[in-house]
Design a protein around this motif. Structure first.
Motif, PDB file in Angstrom:
ATOM      1  N   VAL A 246     -38.814  10.043 -19.011  1.00 40.23           N
ATOM      2  CA  VAL A 246     -37.496   9.349 -19.789  1.00 40.23           C
ATOM      3  C   VAL A 246     -36.905  10.605 -20.633  1.00 40.23           C
ATOM      4  O   VAL A 246     -35.255  10.851 -20.793  1.00 40.23           O
ATOM      5  CB  VAL A 246     -37.978   8.143 -20.118  1.00 40.23           C
TER       6      VAL A 246
ATOM      7  N   TRP B 196     -31.560   6.296 -13.034  1.00 39.86           N
ATOM      8  CA  TRP B 196     -32.546   6.106 -13.109  1.00 39.86           C
ATOM      9  C   TRP B 196     -32.731   4.454 -14.156  1.00 39.86           C
ATOM     10  O   TRP B 196     -31.930   4.139 -14.641  1.00 39.86           O
ATOM     11  CB  TRP B 196     -33.836   6.879 -13.700  1.00 39.86           C
TER      12      TRP B 196
ATOM     13  N   CYS C 229     -34.824   2.032 -16.855  1.00 37.60           N
ATOM     14  CA  CYS C 229     -36.302   2.317 -17.385  1.00 37.60           C
ATOM     15  C   CYS C 229     -35.820   0.509 -18.699  1.00 37.60           C
ATOM     16  O   CYS C 229     -34.619   0.270 -18.667  1.00 37.60           O
ATOM     17  CB  CYS C 229     -36.089   2.947 -18.049  1.00 37.60           C
TER      18      CYS C 229
ATOM     19  N   CYS D 221     -39.283   2.097 -15.238  1.00 35.94           N
ATOM     20  CA  CYS D 221     -39.330   3.101 -14.610  1.00 35.94           C
ATOM     21  C   CYS D 221     -40.569   3.892 -13.671  1.00 35.94           C
ATOM     22  O   CYS D 221     -39.931   5.558 -13.741  1.00 35.94           O
ATOM     23  CB  CYS D 221     -39.373   4.162 -15.724  1.00 35.94           C
TER      24      CYS D 221
ATOM     25  N   CYS E 212     -42.736   6.529 -18.821  1.00 33.28           N
ATOM     26  CA  CYS E 212     -41.883   6.681 -19.937  1.00 33.28           C
ATOM     27  C   CYS E 212     -43.121   6.925 -20.384  1.00 33.28           C
ATOM     28  O   CYS E 212     -43.214   7.229 -21.004  1.00 33.28           O
ATOM     29  CB  CYS E 212     -41.898   5.094 -20.424  1.00 33.28           C
TER      30      CYS E 212
ATOM     31  N   LYS F 114     -33.395   5.605  -8.507  1.00 35.60           N
ATOM     32  CA  LYS F 114     -33.538   3.593  -9.238  1.00 35.60           C
ATOM     33  C   LYS F 114     -33.445   3.068  -7.841  1.00 35.60           C
ATOM     34  O   LYS F 114     -32.530   3.732  -6.577  1.00 35.60           O
ATOM     35  CB  LYS F 114     -31.880   3.437  -9.633  1.00 35.60           C
TER      36      LYS F 114
END
Length: 248
Positions: free
Chosen positions: A35, A58, A60, A70, A82, A108
């Motif tokens: 991340v 993306w 998160c 994520c 993460c 995503k």
């Protein structure tokens, strides 16, 4: 560890556009995760060839492996970005979106189907009214121990991604939703609607679609006993089906 981190990312501007690969280099920092590497690209969207590009998209949220947002494929393995530490990953770090969910953009995807599946199996405890009902019935400790393990599900999609029965030709609801049926049926209040949940599991796309590949339990980041729950609910749905047939 090198001063630079190299990432190879599968990108796609929209579901209608063709996918392509783009490489990036970011400065290494101690304790860096995937991340933070993506955030570095977002701050300076320039690819490894030095050409300006669009920031990688993306998703998160919690950054502590709780929300599941994520989740992506990292070096060929589905996991959370993460908790994927750069120091433990071979380079270039290859990032791809999940394949079993509709793509939105780049990394995503839309995991709405998982939440719709939870609705199908009535994965909640129905309570009438909004007033204080007082303390509820207690869980037997023996039940609470395994029920807690099921409650750790974060709807991340790892189990769906690795399941061969989740595909475009099947309506299989997947291991996560099935395990939640076991969790809510174990609840002293939720058990009042046990038959409705078992009925839902016996419909198209339900538990009969499971091929017992057991990929799900190996991929689950929370070590949830998914196959144990599926086996238990297989037995319960058979008994429930026989009772329903005999009562006609």
């Amino acid at each position: 560890m090198a001063d630079k981190i190299r990432l190879r990312i599968r990108r796609q501007a929209s579901p209608q556009d063709s996918p392509y690969w783009e490489e990036f280099e970011v400065e290494y920092e101690p304790n860096m995760n995937v991340v933070s590497a993506l955030m570095a690209i977002q701050r300076n969207p320039v690819n490894a060839d030095g050409k300006p590009t669009t920031p990688v998209v993306w998703e998160c949220n919690c950054l502590e492996e709780v929300c599941g947002a994520c989740t992506m494929i990292i070096n060929g393995k589905v996991r959370q970005a993460c908790s994927a530490l750069v120091d433990r990953l071979a380079q270039p770090i290859v990032l791809q979106p999940l394949t079993k969910f509709p793509l939105i953009k780049d990394l995503k995807v839309d995991r709405s189907v998982m939440f719709e599946n939870l609705k199908k199996v009535k994965a909640w405890i129905p309570i009438d009214g909004f007033f204080d009902l007082g303390p509820g019935p207690r869980f037997p400790e023996k039940t609470r121990r395994w029920a807690y393990e099921l409650s750790r599900c974060m709807t991340c999609g790892c189990c769906m991604e690795v399941c061969p029965n989740v595909n475009q030709r099947s309506n299989f609801i997947g291991p996560a939703a099935i395990a939640q049926v076991r969790l809510f049926n174990a609840h002293p209040t939720g058990a009042m609607h046990k038959e409705e949940r078992l009925d839902a599991l016996m419909e198209e796309g339900g538990i009969a679609e499971c091929g017992n590949a057991q990929n799900c339990v190996r991929a689950c980041p929370k070590q949830i006993p998914l196959t144990t729950s599926i086996a238990e609910l297989n037995r319960e749905t058979v008994v429930h089906g026989l009772k329903r047939w005999l009562s006609k």
